[in-house]
Design an enzyme around this catalytic site. Structure first.
Site, mmCIF file in Angstrom:
data_model
loop_
_atom_site.group_PDB
_atom_site.id
_atom_site.type_symbol
_atom_site.label_atom_id
_atom_site.label_comp_id
_atom_site.label_asym_id
_atom_site.label_seq_id
_atom_site.Cartn_x
_atom_site.Cartn_y
_atom_site.Cartn_z
ATOM 1 N N GLY A 95 -8.402 -3.036 55.560
ATOM 2 C CA GLY A 95 -8.090 -3.582 54.241
ATOM 3 C C GLY A 95 -8.171 -2.538 53.147
ATOM 4 O O GLY A 95 -7.945 -2.842 51.982
ATOM 5 N N CYS A 96 -8.493 -1.310 53.519
ATOM 6 C CA CYS A 96 -8.532 -0.215 52.556
ATOM 7 C C CYS A 96 -7.267 0.620 52.712
ATOM 8 O O CYS A 96 -6.843 0.875 53.833
ATOM 9 C CB CYS A 96 -9.750 0.674 52.784
ATOM 10 S SG CYS A 96 -11.313 -0.120 52.454
ATOM 11 N N GLN A 97 -6.703 1.039 51.595
ATOM 12 C CA GLN A 97 -5.544 1.919 51.659
ATOM 13 C C GLN A 97 -5.931 3.275 52.233
ATOM 14 O O GLN A 97 -5.189 3.871 52.981
ATOM 15 C CB GLN A 97 -4.968 2.110 50.249
ATOM 16 C CG GLN A 97 -3.540 1.717 50.139
ATOM 17 C CD GLN A 97 -3.028 1.864 48.722
ATOM 18 O OE1 GLN A 97 -3.753 2.141 47.769
ATOM 19 N NE2 GLN A 97 -1.741 1.694 48.586
#
Length: 134
Positions: free
Chosen positions: A46-48
């Site tokens: 969910g983190c870029q």
């Protein structure tokens, strides 16, 4: 550094440019995570950016190590590690993270993608805490 010191340091800084520089300094002071811990098991989805959080349990208290490939995100990891340093699983699960983020001003001053990544880090920490309680 304690959570109180972190909040105080943020409050002393006048504008967000200074606060971003402080975040970068915090990230630069993070101990690098060894390559053998940068695995899918510890990766925060969910983190870029690439983010890893590794739990450490000692005497019933959880702490975390973390790392990222992005400078600002490393600073956010340092903030999260400070917030959740040496807490029990139940303390983590009941902790008022929104109150701390409000004091730090993080929600309003982060881009939507960084805010989502920060929330993903919190979810991962809570995941570890929930599994510890089981």
């Amino acid at each position: 550094m304690t959570l109180e010191e972190l909040i105080e340091n943020f409050e002393l800084l006048e504008d967000w440019e200074d606060k971003y520089r402080y975040l970068i300094d915090l990230g630069n002071n993070l101990e690098p995570l060894p390559a053998n811990l940068k695995t899918d098991e510890f990766k925060v989805m969910g983190c870029q950016s690439q983010v890893w959080l590794v739990p450490e349990l000692k005497d019933g208290q959880l702490s975390f190590k973390g790392d990222s490939d992005a400078i600002i995100v490393k600073g956010l990891i340092a903030v999260v590690l400070t917030i959740f340093k040496e807490k029990s699983a139940s303390e983590i699960l009941s902790f008022d993270i929104d109150g701390v983020f409000a004091k730090l001003g993080l929600r309003e001053h982060l881009s939507p993608s960084r805010r989502n990544g920060l929330l993903s880090m919190i979810e991962k920490i809570r995941f570890y805490a929930e599994h510890l309680q089981e």
